[in-house]
Design an enzyme around this catalytic site. Structure first.
Site, short mmCIF file in Angstrom:
data_model
loop_
_atom_site.label_atom_id
_atom_site.label_comp_id
_atom_site.label_asym_id
_atom_site.label_seq_id
_atom_site.Cartn_x
_atom_site.Cartn_y
_atom_site.Cartn_z
N CYS A 137 0.77 -1.18 -0.10
CA CYS A 137 0.16 0.01 0.04
C CYS A 137 0.59 1.24 0.10
O CYS A 137 1.39 1.78 1.12
CB CYS A 137 -1.07 0.02 1.15
SG CYS A 137 -2.25 1.52 1.14
N CYS A 140 -0.42 4.00 2.33
CA CYS A 140 -0.20 3.80 3.72
C CYS A 140 1.37 4.33 4.05
O CYS A 140 1.64 4.66 5.08
CB CYS A 140 -0.67 2.53 4.16
SG CYS A 140 -2.02 1.75 3.29
N ASP A 141 1.92 3.57 3.31
CA ASP A 141 3.51 3.53 3.54
C ASP A 141 4.45 4.62 2.90
O ASP A 141 5.91 4.43 3.41
CB ASP A 141 3.88 2.07 3.69
CG ASP A 141 2.97 1.24 4.45
OD1 ASP A 141 2.92 1.46 5.66
OD2 ASP A 141 3.11 0.04 4.05
#
Ligand code: NDP
Length: 313
Positions: A137, A140-141
């Protein structure tokens, strides 16, 4: 043979969508029963830091966040059960499901929140370094690798979108495409081609993620020439698709060509009255904890309205 259990509101799945639905359903006196599935807490339990959730100004570890969600759902009376729903029959006004151990449950309303699972390449080094530089992701990261050189595998719309997202944060993005063309839509491909700091490696596959504790490189191989090289990256984003967890509902609940559940626009209703879907199982675009939680709330409100109209509550 165990007696058939009757419940007003059955929630299947325990990610942000399922738990949010449970919190709202419990507070509306629907006495929800929630089956967690095989991976209690869902995909967030496979991540580390979550920094984009409104409830946690200092960030939170994914597994802790899901633990908090579970506790909050239980505080209002949700009956959380650690088992899998293995079979369903949605042909009648009362919805029938069977747990893996064979318990038959009849529910007036069902909220499907079974999520989707990221596909992985299947390399030993990929699994070993998951959450330490290997991620599925970018939204997300990606932030953890800002200013750094990273790689992304995949050539669909997700990979194209995530590569351009990463290019805004990272110094350079290596995009590994296993064929000599991309599957992504033309417009997404154009965006990738126009982005200066994305380098596309055609006919190229990841062979090994390098590093002991964290990622410090990626060995790739050209599948036409056999040439190998090492890319000096600190992260590998795997964007080769997701698989929605919808097998149990096949044949009953309408799905799109990728097996995601189709809901009516603007609400969580499916084609079967009294069956609602929320979270990633019906969303192949946004896939965020906060969007899943939002639709989880919607599903509980839709279920409450349905049960009231039916005279169950
Ligand atoms: P897709 O299934 O469309 O694409 C997966 C990609 O990963 C393909 O390019 C495939 O390669 C590649 N791949 C699969 N396995 C491997 C492997 N082992 N090694 C290397 N590469 C591999 O998944 P997406 O998640 O991209 O998209 C899913 C759906 O969601 C699509 O319908 C897409 O259009 C849609 N979507 C739409 C968006 C939008 O409109 N904004 C954004 C994101 C997704 P190959 O092509 O060779 O098979």
């Amino acid at each position: 043979m165990a007696e058939i259990e009757r419940v007003k509101c059955l929630i299947i799945g325990s990610g942000p969508a399922g738990y949010t639905a449970a919190i709202y359903a419990a507070r509306a006196n629907l006495s929800p029963v929630l089956y967690t599935g095989m991976e209690p807490g869902g995909q967030l339990t496979t991540t580390t830091d979550v920094e984009n959730s409104l409830d946690y100004p200092d960030g939170i570890m994914g597994p802790q966040m899901m633990e908090d969600f579970r506790k909050q759902a239980e505080r209002f009376g949700t009956d959380v059960r650690y088992e899998l729903i293995a079979k369903g029959d949605f042909s009648g006004p009362v919805h029938k499901v069977w747990t893996e151990s064979g318990q038959e449950i009849h529910a007036d309303a069902v909220i499907i929140a079974t999520g989707a699972s990221a596909r992985w390449l299947g390399l030993e080094s990929e699994q070993r370094l998951r959450n330490n530089g290997v991620s599925a992701c970018a939204v997300c990261d990606g932030f953890f690798f800002r200013g750094q050189e990273v790689a992304i595998v995949g050539a669909g719309d997700t990979a194209a979108e995530e590569a351009t997202y990463l290019a805004k944060l990272c110094s350079k993005v290596h995009m590994l495409v296993r064929r000599d063309e991309m599957r992504a839509s033309k417009i997404m491909q154009e965006r990738v081609f126009k982005t200066q700091n994305i380098e596309i490696h055609w006919n190229t596959e990841a062979e090994e993620v390098l590093g002991e504790e964290v990622v410090n490189g990626l060995r790739v191989v050209n599948n036409v020439t056999g040439d190998k090289k090492e890319l000096p990256v600190t992260a590998l984003f795997v964007a080769i698709g997701h698989k929605p967890n919808t097998e149990v509902f096949e044949g009953w609940i309408h799905m799109n060509e990728n097996k995601y559940i189709v809901t009516e626009p603007g609400c969580t209703r499916t084609n079967v009255a009294g069956v609602f879907a929320c979270g990633d199982v019906q969303d192949d675009v946004y896939r965020q904890a906060v969007t899943a939680a939002g639709t989880g709330c919607m599903a509980a409100l839709d279920a409450e309205k349905y049960l009231a109209e039916k005279g169950v509550i």
